[in-house]
Design an enzyme around this catalytic site. Structure first.
Site, PDB file in Angstrom:
ATOM      1  N   TRP A 335     -15.786 -14.960  -6.698  1.00  0.00           N
ATOM      2  CA  TRP A 335     -14.541 -15.291  -5.990  1.00  0.00           C
ATOM      3  C   TRP A 335     -14.782 -16.397  -4.959  1.00  0.00           C
ATOM      4  O   TRP A 335     -14.001 -16.578  -4.055  1.00  0.00           O
ATOM      5  CB  TRP A 335     -14.008 -14.034  -5.288  1.00  0.00           C
ATOM      6  CG  TRP A 335     -13.467 -13.001  -6.229  1.00  0.00           C
ATOM      7  CD1 TRP A 335     -12.157 -12.837  -6.599  1.00  0.00           C
ATOM      8  CD2 TRP A 335     -14.196 -11.999  -6.941  1.00  0.00           C
ATOM      9  NE1 TRP A 335     -12.035 -11.788  -7.492  1.00  0.00           N
ATOM     10  CE2 TRP A 335     -13.264 -11.250  -7.718  1.00  0.00           C
ATOM     11  CE3 TRP A 335     -15.533 -11.645  -7.000  1.00  0.00           C
ATOM     12  CZ2 TRP A 335     -13.648 -10.177  -8.528  1.00  0.00           C
ATOM     13  CZ3 TRP A 335     -15.921 -10.583  -7.805  1.00  0.00           C
ATOM     14  CH2 TRP A 335     -14.979  -9.867  -8.557  1.00  0.00           C
ATOM     15  N   CYS A 371     -10.516 -10.395 -11.761  1.00  0.00           N
ATOM     16  CA  CYS A 371      -9.951  -9.118 -12.212  1.00  0.00           C
ATOM     17  C   CYS A 371      -9.282  -9.193 -13.578  1.00  0.00           C
ATOM     18  O   CYS A 371      -9.449  -8.295 -14.403  1.00  0.00           O
ATOM     19  CB  CYS A 371      -8.992  -8.566 -11.165  1.00  0.00           C
ATOM     20  SG  CYS A 371      -7.449  -9.476 -10.969  1.00  0.00           S
ATOM     21  N   HIS A 430      -3.513  -7.511  -8.600  1.00  0.00           N
ATOM     22  CA  HIS A 430      -4.781  -7.000  -9.105  1.00  0.00           C
ATOM     23  C   HIS A 430      -4.531  -6.453 -10.507  1.00  0.00           C
ATOM     24  O   HIS A 430      -3.510  -5.824 -10.760  1.00  0.00           O
ATOM     25  CB  HIS A 430      -5.346  -5.913  -8.196  1.00  0.00           C
ATOM     26  CG  HIS A 430      -6.674  -5.384  -8.653  1.00  0.00           C
ATOM     27  ND1 HIS A 430      -7.674  -6.205  -9.121  1.00  0.00           N
ATOM     28  CD2 HIS A 430      -7.164  -4.122  -8.740  1.00  0.00           C
ATOM     29  CE1 HIS A 430      -8.720  -5.474  -9.467  1.00  0.00           C
ATOM     30  NE2 HIS A 430      -8.431  -4.203  -9.252  1.00  0.00           N
ATOM     31  N   ASP A 453     -10.526   0.770 -13.985  1.00  0.00           N
ATOM     32  CA  ASP A 453     -10.673  -0.543 -13.348  1.00  0.00           C
ATOM     33  C   ASP A 453     -12.127  -0.981 -13.398  1.00  0.00           C
ATOM     34  O   ASP A 453     -13.013  -0.282 -12.912  1.00  0.00           O
ATOM     35  CB  ASP A 453     -10.201  -0.453 -11.886  1.00  0.00           C
ATOM     36  CG  ASP A 453     -10.035  -1.821 -11.233  1.00  0.00           C
ATOM     37  OD1 ASP A 453     -10.483  -2.820 -11.832  1.00  0.00           O
ATOM     38  OD2 ASP A 453      -9.463  -1.891 -10.135  1.00  0.00           O
ATOM     39  N   ASN A 493       0.220   2.835  -3.353  1.00  0.00           N
ATOM     40  CA  ASN A 493       1.206   3.550  -2.527  1.00  0.00           C
ATOM     41  C   ASN A 493       0.736   3.836  -1.110  1.00  0.00           C
ATOM     42  O   ASN A 493       1.251   4.747  -0.457  1.00  0.00           O
ATOM     43  CB  ASN A 493       1.592   4.873  -3.204  1.00  0.00           C
ATOM     44  CG  ASN A 493       2.987   5.328  -2.795  1.00  0.00           C
ATOM     45  OD1 ASN A 493       3.756   4.578  -2.201  1.00  0.00           O
ATOM     46  ND2 ASN A 493       3.316   6.576  -3.089  1.00  0.00           N
ATOM     47  N   ASP A 495       0.424   3.217   2.942  1.00  0.00           N
ATOM     48  CA  ASP A 495       1.200   2.593   4.014  1.00  0.00           C
ATOM     49  C   ASP A 495       0.326   1.558   4.711  1.00  0.00           C
ATOM     50  O   ASP A 495      -0.889   1.727   4.819  1.00  0.00           O
ATOM     51  CB  ASP A 495       1.653   3.636   5.041  1.00  0.00           C
ATOM     52  CG  ASP A 495       2.780   4.513   4.521  1.00  0.00           C
ATOM     53  OD1 ASP A 495       3.318   4.191   3.435  1.00  0.00           O
ATOM     54  OD2 ASP A 495       3.121   5.505   5.184  1.00  0.00           O
ATOM     55  N   GLU A 542      10.463   4.126  -3.869  1.00  0.00           N
ATOM     56  CA  GLU A 542      10.086   3.906  -2.477  1.00  0.00           C
ATOM     57  C   GLU A 542      11.117   4.509  -1.523  1.00  0.00           C
ATOM     58  O   GLU A 542      12.315   4.306  -1.671  1.00  0.00           O
ATOM     59  CB  GLU A 542       9.944   2.408  -2.187  1.00  0.00           C
ATOM     60  CG  GLU A 542       8.694   1.788  -2.777  1.00  0.00           C
ATOM     61  CD  GLU A 542       7.437   2.157  -2.002  1.00  0.00           C
ATOM     62  OE1 GLU A 542       7.523   2.996  -1.090  1.00  0.00           O
ATOM     63  OE2 GLU A 542       6.370   1.611  -2.324  1.00  0.00           O
ATOM     64  N   GLU A 547       8.532  10.501  -2.786  1.00  0.00           N
ATOM     65  CA  GLU A 547       7.498   9.497  -2.517  1.00  0.00           C
ATOM     66  C   GLU A 547       6.822   9.765  -1.178  1.00  0.00           C
ATOM     67  O   GLU A 547       5.598   9.672  -1.056  1.00  0.00           O
ATOM     68  CB  GLU A 547       8.125   8.100  -2.541  1.00  0.00           C
ATOM     69  CG  GLU A 547       7.128   6.952  -2.441  1.00  0.00           C
ATOM     70  CD  GLU A 547       6.966   6.427  -1.028  1.00  0.00           C
ATOM     71  OE1 GLU A 547       5.986   5.716  -0.763  1.00  0.00           O
ATOM     72  OE2 GLU A 547       7.835   6.750  -0.177  1.00  0.00           O
ATOM     73  N   TYR A 616      -6.691 -14.619  -4.248  1.00  0.00           N
ATOM     74  CA  TYR A 616      -5.647 -13.734  -4.760  1.00  0.00           C
ATOM     75  C   TYR A 616      -5.962 -12.267  -4.462  1.00  0.00           C
ATOM     76  O   TYR A 616      -5.099 -11.402  -4.511  1.00  0.00           O
ATOM     77  CB  TYR A 616      -5.457 -13.929  -6.271  1.00  0.00           C
ATOM     78  CG  TYR A 616      -6.484 -13.233  -7.123  1.00  0.00           C
ATOM     79  CD1 TYR A 616      -6.233 -11.974  -7.652  1.00  0.00           C
ATOM     80  CD2 TYR A 616      -7.711 -13.822  -7.377  1.00  0.00           C
ATOM     81  CE1 TYR A 616      -7.182 -11.324  -8.422  1.00  0.00           C
ATOM     82  CE2 TYR A 616      -8.663 -13.178  -8.140  1.00  0.00           C
ATOM     83  CZ  TYR A 616      -8.397 -11.930  -8.659  1.00  0.00           C
ATOM     84  OH  TYR A 616      -9.330 -11.292  -9.406  1.00  0.00           O
TER      85      TYR A 616
END
Length: 789
Positions: A335, A371, A430, A453, A493, A495, A542, A547, A616
């Site tokens: 990267w 990625c 991603h 991943d 998800n 915060d 959301e 949620e 990115y």
């Protein structure tokens, strides 16, 4: 009939069962009478001995006139007639044919158009080997030295995979002949007999270890046994079977099987949540040598093949092996922006070239990947092995480094970012993978899509890998369920919490954003090139009660479970937006900042903005510009501020994905309310135009014209075009040279298509000043006409 001297018999007992290569005969100790014979007779005698030995034991003295070699073991039968000196009579030619059952040849019926390959959905593999799927039967012919007699002859197949095949571990399989196939086990039955040929129907269980098996055939009767020698051309490749209901990877939709197993091209999404770009990717899982390369990757992992029957193990192995930091895997990540020692990640447009290079160089990592390249290769490998897989892009993707399940932003007393503390990041996008399987290791309801991943971000149990994490577990915040569910939950998800430094060095939570992570999670739609939004599979809507409950459930297991304070009253809101598709490369970038005062009193807001060039991945590279301004907002007023960034300010600072981030923070003077937001955007690059010239026919030369216009008011230096297309041409690099400011160029490429049907030609452009430029063209290739002139 020639007999061997009694004292020269094998030292073994007559009941010994073994293979003759370990037995030696005493030809060197002839009698005196034999020594006095003429030389010519000795020659003849030697030839006679050789002929006799060839008849009795072809493995010791082979005569290569069969389709296959056979090792033979003779066993003394009951009721033998000994000569006066106690020797056993040696059978003649006719008797040999009666007592020995040898394998002459094996026909695995491995034609791509034959029933074995078509019924197993492996006809697309460009390989001449037999490739089958587990849990399903296949046919084969065996030609023997004489007709098979089921009442006195025995026959079984012997399959071995891995460096140390063991029956107990399922890597050494002995397949017996049975009268009737029962299913879900290794078994074979004779379904047809034609003189010396028998046709077998062979079945495998739906739990069989996948991989390359070496095949031999063993025969036996009361007079002896024989074994065919291993021929690599008869190796059998066994894959997972999404068409088999008993297989863990079973998928009941044929349309989805066509997409997630049999489609060898796809779309990978990139950019930002407001400017989603797409590029076509050649997975090429059926290309010649790719299956061998995929199994090579599995072998390089050093894991035991006994675990290769479980797709949970296999996808975790591949997640680890597609990156290179701790196991010399397929791709080396980079990267830095400096790709001079390899290939820029934006140049790749498919997996075939990468996997072939890794295999050819015996496991030397290929340079370089990011990625989407890691994810593209994972899709190729897992589809090739038979696991339904798709490439998934998450926009505004969080990278949680401290297992807090929150994304933390630290600010100083003046609300300026403290860069050395801001190790958590939010990537513009991603890319990872979803794989389909049952999860018998998890509570019911957690099967289906699993996130995997291969991009090396954080270690999992000491290795750079991630998943498989159940999407159902992620959706409900069940981060305690394996594997790596907490990390995936944070990506989609978490915060975003802002912390301000106090005078005593401690930090106070001043603001949180609850709806900015995990936006527009995207994958290619089934059966079309449209984008399918699958956000709902990863999270509830959301702001919904469901949620929020999922977030609170997840964060209760995090390292900052007490970070949540009571929400403060808010009457001023802040939002950053852009018009249309957003700014183009080479032009000024214009955004809008909207302040809305929902109170009945005037509010004074002090705003601070900073625009930065970003990788990115969300990693900060350089600050381009900072601004501070004071704004008065009237009661119930919505005020729109225009914000612009000129081309001259950013042109020399861009990297890779042309990604920028605007951070806006502020304080309301009257209420001390904190406002904060970050907005990522990219500068759109032009597409390459690909125009086929003339008709496309298999085996006939054709041409395409590739056109491009430089959008920048500067020269593009050392431009490289990368061209490839499955069934059209193998990947090739074209060193084009320089392209002038705003100049338009075109070049013509010629190639000879090898496969008919609709094929995709992919072209990408790369240079230091401009990346992520690509194009795709559908080319319909016709079969060559055989009609006479």
């Amino acid at each position: 009939m020639l007999r061997m001297p009694a004292e020269r018999r094998s030292a073994r007992g007559r009941s010994a069962v073994g293979r003759f290569p370990s037995v030696t005969f005493g030809f060197g100790e002839d009698t005196e009478a034999e020594k006095e014979e003429p030389k010519e007779n000795n020659v003849k005698k030697g030839n006679a001995c050789k002929e006799w030995l060839r008849k009795v034991c072809p493995c010791c003295c082979p005569k290569h006139d069969d389709g296959i070699d056979t090792e033979v073991t003779l066993v003394d039968g009951p009721g033998k007639e000994d000569g006066g000196n106690g020797e056993k009579p040696v059978p003649g030619d006719k008797e040999l044919d009666e007592v020995l059952l040898k394998v002459k040849s094996i026909d695995l019926l491995k034609s791509k158009s034959g029933a074995n390959r078509t019924e197993h959905h492996t006809h697309l593999y460009q390989s001449d080997n037999l490739i089958i799927r587990r849990g399903q039967s296949f046919e084969m012919w065996i030609t023997l030295s004489r007709p098979f007699n089921p009442s006195s002859d025995e026959l079984h197949l012997d399959l071995k995979t891995g460096p140390l095949a063991v029956v107990a571990k399922g890597t050494h399989v002995i397949i017996p002949l049975v009268a009737k196939l029962e299913g879900d086990r290794w078994e074979a039955a004779v379904v047809k007999q034609e003189d010396k040929k028998i046709k077998l129907l062979v079945n495998s269980p739906a739990t069989a270890v996948i991989g390359r098996y070496q095949l031999t055939v063993e025969t036996n009767n009361q007079n002896g046994s024989a074994s065919s020698t291993h021929d690599p051309a008869n190796d059998i490749y066994i894959l997972f079977n999404p068409w088999c209901q008993d297989d863990i990877v079973y998928m009941d939709s044929e349309d989805e099987r066509q997409e997630y197993i049999l489609n060898d091209t796809g779309r990978i999404y990139y950019g930002t949540k407001d400017q989603i770009g797409a590029r076509t990717w050649n997975y090429g899982q059926f290309s010649d040598r790719i299956l061998a390369a995929c199994l090579f990757v599995m072998e390089k992992s050093g894991t035991s093949p006994s675990g290769w029957g479980d797709p949970v193990n296999v996808v975790r192995i591949i997640s680890a092996m597609v990156n290179s930091p701790d196991d010399q895997g397929v791709l080396e990540g980079n990267w830095s922006g400096d790709y001079s020692n390899g290939t820029s990640p934006t140049v790749w447009s498919g997996s075939v070239e990468i996997l072939e290079e890794y295999h050819k160089k015996n496991g030397t990592p290929v340079k370089y990947g990011q990625c989407w390249v890691f994810a593209g290769v994972v899709t190729t490998v897992l589809r090739c092995l038979g696991i339904p897989t798709r490439t998934v892009t998450n926009f505004s993707s969080a990278h949680d480094t401290d297992v807090s399940l929150t994304t933390d932003v630290y600010l100083d007393e003046n609300l300026e970012p403290i860069e050395n503390l801001n190790v958590d990041s939010i990537w513009n996008f991603h890319v990872w993978n979803d794989c389909w399987m049952a999860r018998k290791d998890l509570p019911p309801g957690h099967g289906g899509w699993q996130a995997v991943d291969a991009t090396p971000q954080e270690t999992s149990q000491g290795t750079y890998c991630c998943g498989p994490a159940s999407l159902a577990a992620v959706r409900y915040g069940q981060v305690y369920l394996k594997r790596d569910t907490a990390f995936v939950f944070a990506e989609v998800n978490s915060d975003k919490i802002y912390w301000q430094k106090n005078a005593d060095g401690t930090f106070t939570q001043i603001y949180s954003e609850k709806k900015i992570v995990g936006i527009s999670i995207s994958t290619k739609a089934v059966g079309s090139n449209e984008r399918s939004d699958i956000t709902h599979l990863y999270k509830h809507p959301e702001g919904s009660n469901e949620e929020r409950i999922a977030v609170e459930t997840a964060c209760s297991f995090g390292s900052k479970a007490k970070a949540y304070s009571s929400p403060t009253a808010q009457d001023v809101s802040l939002e950053v937006t852009l018009d249309g598709e957003g700014p183009k490369m080479g032009k000024d970038a214009e955004l809008m900042i909207t302040l809305k005062n929902s109170s009945s009193q005037q509010r004074s807001v002090s705003l601070h903005s900073q625009v930065s060039v970003m990788y990115y991945t969300g990693v900060h590279k350089a600050t381009v510009r900072t601004d501070t301004t004071d704004i008065e907002v009237l009661p119930n007023e919505e005020k729109i501020l225009e914000w612009a960034l000129e081309y001259k300010d950013y042109k020399d600072k861009l990297i890779d994905q042309a990604a920028l981030m605007l951070t806006v923070s502020g304080r309301v003077t009257e209420t001390q309310q904190i406002l904060a937001t970050q907005f990522s955007f990219r500068l759109r690059t032009p597409d390459l135009i690909i125009k086929p010239l003339g008709k496309a026919v298999v085996g006939e030369k054709m041409s395409v014209e590739i056109s491009f216009t430089n959008p920048l008011p500067q020269v593009l230096k050392a431009v490289i075009f990368h061209v490839e297309g499955l069934g059209l041409l193998t990947a090739r690099m074209i060193n084009y040279g320089d392209i002038g400011s705003h100049a338009s160029v075109s070049l013509t490429e010629q190639f000879i298509p090898t496969l008919s049907g609709t094929r995709k030609l992919l072209v990408s452009l790369d240079c230091k000043q401009l990346t992520q430029v690509h194009g795709v063209s559908d080319i319909t290739v016709e079969e060559k006409s055989n009609a006479p002139l």
